[in-house]
Design a protein around this motif. Sequence first.
Motif, short mmCIF file in Angstrom:
data_model
loop_
_atom_site.label_atom_id
_atom_site.label_comp_id
_atom_site.label_asym_id
_atom_site.label_seq_id
_atom_site.Cartn_x
_atom_site.Cartn_y
_atom_site.Cartn_z
N ALA A 163 0.83 -1.22 0.00
CA ALA A 163 0.00 0.00 0.00
C ALA A 163 0.85 1.26 0.00
O ALA A 163 0.36 2.34 -0.33
CB ALA A 163 -0.94 -0.01 1.20
N ALA A 284 -4.03 -4.35 1.95
CA ALA A 284 -3.61 -3.26 1.07
C ALA A 284 -4.77 -2.40 0.62
O ALA A 284 -4.62 -1.18 0.46
CB ALA A 284 -2.89 -3.83 -0.15
N ALA A 285 -5.94 -3.03 0.42
CA ALA A 285 -7.02 -2.30 -0.25
C ALA A 285 -8.38 -2.42 0.42
O ALA A 285 -9.35 -1.83 -0.06
CB ALA A 285 -7.13 -2.78 -1.70
#
Length: 313
Positions: A163, A284-285
């Motif tokens: 990220a 990360a998302a």
Amino acid sequence: MTITVKCLSHTPLRGLNDPGEEVVREVDAVLAQARAEVEAFDPELIVIFAPDHYNGLFYDLMPPFVIATAAESVADYKTLPGPLSVDRDTALSMARFILDSDVDIALSHRLQVDHGCTQTLEELTGSLTRYPVVPIIINSVAPPFAPYRRIRKLGEAVGRFLATLNKRVLVLGTGGLSHEPPVPLLAGAPDEIANFLIAGRNPTPEARAARQARTIAAGKVYGTPDSPLTPLNPDWDLTFIETLTSGRLADVDGFSVEEISKAAGRSTHEIRTWVAAFAALSAAAGPYTARTDYYRPISEWIAGYGVVSAQPA
């Protein structure tokens, strides 16, 4: 950062044992579609979570996880020889980040990787060098194993690092699903086998060929009464896939090594690579969407063969 995930079974017997024209055609088609999607995504970095099958890692020093700053294929089962295009600086930065996240990971500056890593790179990119890559090997065949909650924590640490990057990142998980090839166990092994499992690097071409011939022969009778190995378990495979695709990653924390080995085969623990890949995406998302592109039990390839894709919601 833009991130996407693909998890695939690998099988060294693809192209060696024949499961029938229909199966070959199906797998060729799903892999062609996956490769087209990778090409369209055009990753600037590939992070691949992969197992090793006593080709690069042995019991003389068996880490639960290892990240490589340089890696070379052992070219087993007709996979490509040569070095991978490892992004050394990113691998080092990732290793530091993982350690700072209270996850212990080993570091290799000269790792040998086998078909568990290279086959999927070949299938999805046509090469070992087309894109920069960071290989992370998760011990999946050499007991004792780290608990599954540790695999999730590893993946989450990798995802938090990704990220921080301003790159298009493809995360790959390669291995599983249910299967049990003739991989020996150290416990109770005769001296010759034990010595190989402890320090069997760089075997002679004849020794490698004999080892591969045993696997090919096992595949020809796998799933029949003539095979002593745990057969494929499609129900287990599909339940596991649904656990990941539905976002229930915390459920893996309760996975039992012994129960999985008994139900689906000792090498099923290669699913750890899938767990890490999905955990990296989630960290990360955030929430993600996932789809099952393909599943079929293929005994001739000793593989519960699946392909799954995921991306941020």
